[in-house]
Design a protein around this motif. Structure first.
Motif, PDB file in Angstrom:
ATOM      1  N   GLY A   1      18.009  42.760  24.662  1.00  0.00           N
ATOM      2  CA  GLY A   1      19.119  43.471  25.275  1.00  0.00           C
ATOM      3  C   GLY A   1      19.567  42.727  26.526  1.00  0.00           C
ATOM      4  N   SER A   2      19.597  43.387  27.640  1.00  0.00           N
ATOM      5  CA  SER A   2      20.025  42.778  28.897  1.00  0.00           C
ATOM      6  C   SER A   2      18.855  42.209  29.700  1.00  0.00           C
ATOM      7  N   VAL A   3      17.662  42.294  29.150  1.00  0.00           N
ATOM      8  CA  VAL A   3      16.475  41.817  29.854  1.00  0.00           C
ATOM      9  C   VAL A   3      16.077  40.444  29.326  1.00  0.00           C
ATOM     10  N   ARG A   4      15.746  39.543  30.204  1.00  0.00           N
ATOM     11  CA  ARG A   4      15.280  38.209  29.820  1.00  0.00           C
ATOM     12  C   ARG A   4      13.847  38.026  30.309  1.00  0.00           C
ATOM     13  N   TYR A   5      13.005  37.639  29.378  1.00  0.00           N
ATOM     14  CA  TYR A   5      11.619  37.358  29.702  1.00  0.00           C
ATOM     15  C   TYR A   5      11.414  35.852  29.769  1.00  0.00           C
ATOM     16  N   TRP A   6      10.439  35.454  30.590  1.00  0.00           N
ATOM     17  CA  TRP A   6      10.151  34.026  30.779  1.00  0.00           C
ATOM     18  C   TRP A   6       8.675  33.728  30.519  1.00  0.00           C
TER      19      TRP A   6
END
Length: 115
Positions: free
Chosen positions: A100-105
């Motif tokens: 969705g609008s969340v980005r994980y690294w």
């Protein structure tokens, strides 16, 4: 939540190759884009490659024809095959996942290309 673990970085001479891996775990069913970014010292993080859920991949102009992103769905792993490496490819490489609008690294893996 999505967890990402990269591996495969190292030191290579110019013209050589490396393959990076990124293993995803957690709520991976809702990931819509997976990408590779890199950040060189003193520079902003930049996109290297991004692959959509449908399988299409966009590459930065600087790596087109040299880098290839692929995935193994059974292993929940994406790869970045890097060929014809140049000293300017030296950077910390990060795997990313958009949910969705969340980005994980991921934690990042160092790639150093010597001339």
């Amino acid at each position: 939540q999505v967890q990402l673990v990269e591996s495969g970085g190292g030191l290579v001479q110019a013209g050589g190759s490396l393959r990076l891996s990124c293993a995803a775990s957690g709520s991976i069913f809702s990931i819509n884009v997976m990408g590779w970014y890199r950040q060189a010292p003193g520079k902003q993080r930049e996109l290297v490659a991004a692959t959509t859920r449908g399988g299409s991949t966009n590459y930065a102009d600087s790596v087109k024809g040299r880098f290839t992103s692929s995935r193994d769905s059974a292993k929940n792993t994406v790869y970045l095959q890097m060929n014809s490496l140049k000293p300017e490819d030296t950077a910390v490489y990060y795997c990313s996942a958009n949910q969705g609008s969340v980005r994980y690294w991921g934690q990042g893996t160092q790639v150093t290309v010597s001339s």
